[in-house]
Design a protein around this motif. Structure first.
Motif, PDB file in Angstrom:
ATOM      1  N   CYS A 148      -4.016  -1.739  -9.180  1.00 56.09           N
ATOM      2  CA  CYS A 148      -2.711  -2.235  -8.737  1.00 56.09           C
ATOM      3  C   CYS A 148      -2.870  -3.502  -7.909  1.00 56.09           C
ATOM      4  N   ASP A 168      -5.610   3.117 -10.574  1.00 56.23           N
ATOM      5  CA  ASP A 168      -5.795   3.450  -9.167  1.00 56.23           C
ATOM      6  C   ASP A 168      -5.307   2.289  -8.298  1.00 56.23           C
ATOM      7  N   PHE A 169      -5.530   2.409  -6.993  1.00 57.79           N
ATOM      8  CA  PHE A 169      -5.117   1.383  -6.033  1.00 57.79           C
ATOM      9  C   PHE A 169      -5.758   0.042  -6.339  1.00 57.79           C
ATOM     10  N   VAL A 228      -7.565   8.394  -5.620  1.00 58.93           N
ATOM     11  CA  VAL A 228      -6.433   7.461  -5.559  1.00 58.93           C
ATOM     12  C   VAL A 228      -6.921   6.019  -5.520  1.00 58.93           C
ATOM     13  N   VAL A 229      -7.961   5.765  -4.746  1.00 60.55           N
ATOM     14  CA  VAL A 229      -8.437   4.391  -4.533  1.00 60.55           C
ATOM     15  C   VAL A 229      -9.342   3.920  -5.667  1.00 60.55           C
ATOM     16  N   THR A 274       0.827  -1.212   0.000  1.00 55.10           N
ATOM     17  CA  THR A 274       0.000   0.000   0.000  1.00 55.10           C
ATOM     18  C   THR A 274       0.857   1.255   0.000  1.00 55.10           C
ATOM     19  N   LEU A 317      -8.604   2.374   3.538  1.00 59.47           N
ATOM     20  CA  LEU A 317      -8.098   3.611   2.938  1.00 59.47           C
ATOM     21  C   LEU A 317      -9.213   4.636   2.778  1.00 59.47           C
ATOM     22  N   THR A 323       2.297   1.694  -3.440  1.00 56.64           N
ATOM     23  CA  THR A 323       1.266   2.088  -4.403  1.00 56.64           C
ATOM     24  C   THR A 323       0.853   3.542  -4.210  1.00 56.64           C
ATOM     25  N   LEU A 324       0.666   3.954  -2.959  1.00 54.38           N
ATOM     26  CA  LEU A 324       0.277   5.338  -2.695  1.00 54.38           C
ATOM     27  C   LEU A 324       1.366   6.304  -3.161  1.00 54.38           C
ATOM     28  N   SER A 368      -8.768  -3.660   2.486  1.00 52.65           N
ATOM     29  CA  SER A 368      -7.727  -2.637   2.378  1.00 52.65           C
ATOM     30  C   SER A 368      -8.289  -1.366   1.746  1.00 52.65           C
ATOM     31  N   THR A 369      -9.121  -1.545   0.715  1.00 49.39           N
ATOM     32  CA  THR A 369      -9.774  -0.396   0.080  1.00 49.39           C
ATOM     33  C   THR A 369     -10.683   0.317   1.072  1.00 49.39           C
TER      34      THR A 369
END
Length: 496
Positions: free
Chosen positions: A272, A268-269, A187-188, A133, A300, A136-137, A296-297
């Motif tokens: 990925c 986006d996340f 982002v997500v 994470t 975030l 990726t961020l 995880s999404t």
């Protein structure tokens, strides 16, 4: 006779149980297995010694008698409480590896399906998800100019939305949650939502209900007696349903990506994560699967929305209460930025008072007063006491943010806590609103950027006015538990 005899035996058994439990608790305090603390009652623990409406204040108060490191029993579970900057630093920073696991929090375990995602996970699962994470961020601009531009763009959407009020009082709650959430959504999820999007509003409503539900008495009781609370009716079931509904909406967004992912051009996340799932599809014990992706999404989205938006809402209420502080901010903005360009992060180093005010807002708001629970990963000798492996640790961030050794007026709002004698900003080691150590909030850099750009741009464009006398504004939280939440209020944004 048999009935009387059976009743007598039952009463004797209860008395013996109580005596043994009390004796055992005293022994556990006396033999050095855990730090000393108040003697618990059987089953109930020390619950009667805590004010459930403001539990963090009760826990801090107990430290006056038992010291900065002591043991409390939440029901039948012992919890070691850390109640000073020095104690928290020694545990989370100096002994980061030993104190770096996520502690026991049944409600969090329940809504994360047993420890999935970034917040509730432990061990190798946590290490892999956090590492992925963070990488990726960063690739999507975290801490870089690209994410700064995205925040600036969203702040302008917010400013235009506020202008529509034409100086009439409004409730800022969803104005801020929509704007802040859109930053992390870009982002997500790869895109922002329109402010009137029904699905977006539903997501935010469910998120607010879940986040605040943790702090209600029902959420607190669930964390102490989870098996019992699962079986009895109450508002805690609405909280759990809200979290389940929130998960379903996030799952829907995730599934919208499926089949449209370009491995060479992730949007986006979520894209990925799908790519990582494909790379590890033949690894039997991979942590990159659908549950890992959804939770995880969700972490975030939730962490990137509710914490910053609540701080903004609380912060503007504080500024309404302190018009002298607001006026000084306006003067600094006019001097450094003016009114013809948008604020940027390069301005922060030239605006020590604004920086100090934002830090003091975070300190004073004390958003997550008890921190998130940790646990020790092995038997640890800490300050001459033994803490067994697996013991839950409560790092009291409220005690850190109000430590008298580091803040001269801990219970007053005073930006001077972060200014030296020359009016320059200085960092205070006891500033830990994001926690510290291995479990420090991974969105810290994004949150700090958002707070500066949102506060500065709003105050560049508007003066704040309260429709009620400022003496009537009550800065004490409406709900206090897992989080501190401000009371409902309205304010008017007057164009400058």
């Amino acid at each position: 006779m048999d009935f009387i005899g059976g009743t007598t035996l039952l009463l004797i058994a209860c008395v013996v149980f109580i005596l043994l439990s009390t004796t055992q608790a005293r022994k556990s305090n006396g033999r050095g297995k855990l730090p000393p603390g108040p003697t618990p009652l059987p089953i109930l623990g020390n619950m009667f010694q805590l004010n459930t409406k403001e539990m963090f204040k009760s826990l801090n108060k107990l430290s006056e008698k038992y010291g900065p490191v002591y043991t409390i029993h939440m029901g039948m579970d012992p919890v070691v409480v850390l109640c000073s900057y020095d104690a928290v630093k020694e545990a989370l920073i100096d002994n980061a590896e030993d104190f770096g696991a996520r502690g026991h929090m049944p409600l969090l375990d329940r809504i994360s399906s047993g420890g999935h995602g970034l917040v509730a996970s432990n061990g190798e699962r946590w290490r892999q998800l956090r590492r992925f994470t963070l990488m990726t961020l960063r690739n999507f601009g975290m801490g870089k100019r690209s994410i700064e531009q995205r925040i600036q763009e969203e702040v302008q959407f917010l400013i235009e939305e506020i202008r529509k009020s034409k100086g009439q009082p409004l409730d800022p709650t969803f104005y801020f949650s929509k704007a802040v959430s859109n930053v992390i959504c870009s982002v997500v999820f790869g895109d922002r939502f329109e402010y009137d999007d029904k699905e977006f509003l539903k997501l935010l409503g469910l998120l607010k209900e879940t986040f605040q539900g943790f702090s209600t008495i029902w959420g607190k009781l669930y964390n102490v007696y989870p098996k019992f609370m699962e079986k009895v009716p109450g508002p805690h079931h609405r909280l759990i349903k809200a979290s389940d509904d929130l998960k379903e909406l996030v799952l829907k967004r995730v599934q919208m990506h499926k089949g449209t992912v370009d491995p060479n051009d992730p949007r986006d996340f979520i894209d990925c994560f799908f790519n990582k799932m494909e790379q590890e599809k033949n690894i039997a014990d991979t942590e990159f699967h659908m549950d890992g992706l959804v939770y995880s999404t969700l972490d975030l989205f939730g962490g990137g929305t509710e914490t910053v938006s609540t701080t903004l809402r609380y912060g503007l209420m504080i500024l309404l209460k302190h018009p002298d502080v607001e006026e000084r901010i306006h003067q600094e903005i006019d001097k450094v930025i003016g009114r013809d360009r948008a604020p940027c992060m390069e301005d922060r180093s030239l605006m020590p008072y604004m920086d100090a005010v934002i830090h003091e807002i975070q300190r004073y708001v004390n958003l997550i007063p008890m921190g998130l629970p940790h646990k020790v990963t092995r038997d640890v000798k800490f300050r001459d006491v033994n803490i067994p492996k697996g013991t839950t640790i409560l790092p009291m961030l409220s005690a850190v943010l109000n430590d008298k050794k580091h803040f001269k007026y801990p219970h007053l709002f005073n930006p001077g806590h972060f200014l030296d004698e020359n009016g320059k900003f200085f960092r205070n080691d006891a500033f830990m609103p994001f926690s510290s150590g291995k479990r420090i909030c991974l969105g810290e850099s994004l949150a700090r950027m958002e707070l500066f750009l949102f506060f500065t741009t709003i105050l560049q464009n508007f003066s704040l006015r309260s429709p009620v006398d400022i003496d009537e504004l009550d800065l004490t939280p409406s709900i206090s538990g897992f989080g501190n939440f401000p009371r409902d209020y309205t304010l008017a944004f007057i164009p400058r």
